[in-house]
Scaffold this motif. Structure first.
Motif, PDB file in Angstrom:
ATOM      1  N   ARG A  64       0.833  -1.209   0.000  1.00 51.82           N
ATOM      2  CA  ARG A  64       0.000   0.000   0.000  1.00 51.82           C
ATOM      3  C   ARG A  64       0.865   1.255   0.000  1.00 51.82           C
ATOM      4  O   ARG A  64       0.574   2.217  -0.703  1.00 51.82           O
ATOM      5  CB  ARG A  64      -0.947   0.006   1.201  1.00 51.82           C
ATOM      6  N   ARG A  65       1.931   1.241   0.763  1.00 48.68           N
ATOM      7  CA  ARG A  65       2.846   2.395   0.785  1.00 48.68           C
ATOM      8  C   ARG A  65       3.527   2.573  -0.572  1.00 48.68           C
ATOM      9  O   ARG A  65       3.719   3.696  -1.029  1.00 48.68           O
ATOM     10  CB  ARG A  65       3.886   2.243   1.889  1.00 48.68           C
ATOM     11  N   HIS A  66       3.885   1.473  -1.202  1.00 51.54           N
ATOM     12  CA  HIS A  66       4.517   1.553  -2.515  1.00 51.54           C
ATOM     13  C   HIS A  66       3.553   2.160  -3.540  1.00 51.54           C
ATOM     14  O   HIS A  66       3.934   3.049  -4.312  1.00 51.54           O
ATOM     15  CB  HIS A  66       4.984   0.167  -2.963  1.00 51.54           C
ATOM     16  N   LEU A  67       2.307   1.702  -3.545  1.00 51.85           N
ATOM     17  CA  LEU A  67       1.315   2.254  -4.464  1.00 51.85           C
ATOM     18  C   LEU A  67       1.074   3.737  -4.162  1.00 51.85           C
ATOM     19  O   LEU A  67       0.913   4.544  -5.082  1.00 51.85           O
ATOM     20  CB  LEU A  67       0.005   1.466  -4.372  1.00 51.85           C
ATOM     21  N   SER A  68       1.072   4.085  -2.884  1.00 58.49           N
ATOM     22  CA  SER A  68       0.908   5.486  -2.485  1.00 58.49           C
ATOM     23  C   SER A  68       2.059   6.328  -3.026  1.00 58.49           C
ATOM     24  O   SER A  68       1.843   7.436  -3.550  1.00 58.49           O
ATOM     25  CB  SER A  68       0.823   5.582  -0.964  1.00 58.49           C
ATOM     26  N   ASP A  69       3.278   5.801  -2.912  1.00 54.10           N
ATOM     27  CA  ASP A  69       4.444   6.519  -3.425  1.00 54.10           C
ATOM     28  C   ASP A  69       4.367   6.693  -4.942  1.00 54.10           C
ATOM     29  O   ASP A  69       4.632   7.786  -5.462  1.00 54.10           O
ATOM     30  CB  ASP A  69       5.722   5.779  -3.042  1.00 54.10           C
TER      31      ASP A  69
END
Length: 125
Positions: A64-69
């Motif tokens: 989720r953090r990767h997609l957010s980034d």
């Protein structure tokens, strides 16, 4: 008899992940143009969890953090390359395109960009 709705695609599927990047980028741009602030990576990850939770799906926090980034990179690139008026138009098109019945060449091009971001060198397997 009530027709059954097909189950949503898996949360970790390529199409779902690209769609999450697209929706997050639209949300980020909307907040940027309305409030002059960029949501944090953590806020984006939480939003993804909320969206997926509505269909009883989930992704690990790291994903989720990767997609957010990735959505942040795309949103900032869009905002940096367009005038305010053009950016507002792009956000409008992106938000409208969240409805699968809405047709938009701009949204299709941006979705292709989201897919290419998934192919980047920093994408976890």
């Amino acid at each position: 008899m009530i027709p059954q709705t097909p189950p949503p695609p898996p949360a970790d599927g390529r199409g779902t992940r690209a769609a999450l990047i697209f929706a997050l980028a639209a949300e980020r741009l909307s907040i940027w143009y309305e409030h002059g602030q960029w949501p944090t990576e953590a806020q984006g990850a939480t939003l993804v969890a909320d969206w997926l939770g509505r269909t009883r799906r989930s992704l690990p926090l790291a994903e989720r953090r990767h997609l957010s980034d990735l959505s942040d990179q795309l949103a900032r690139r869009i905002a940096g390359s367009l005038s305010r008026e053009a950016g507002l138009y792009a956000v409008h098109e992106m938000m409208e395109a969240l409805d699968p019945n809405y047709e938009s060449d701009l949204a299709r091009a941006l979705m292709a960009e989201c897919e290419s971001l998934l192919d980047g060198p920093d994408t976890p397997e």
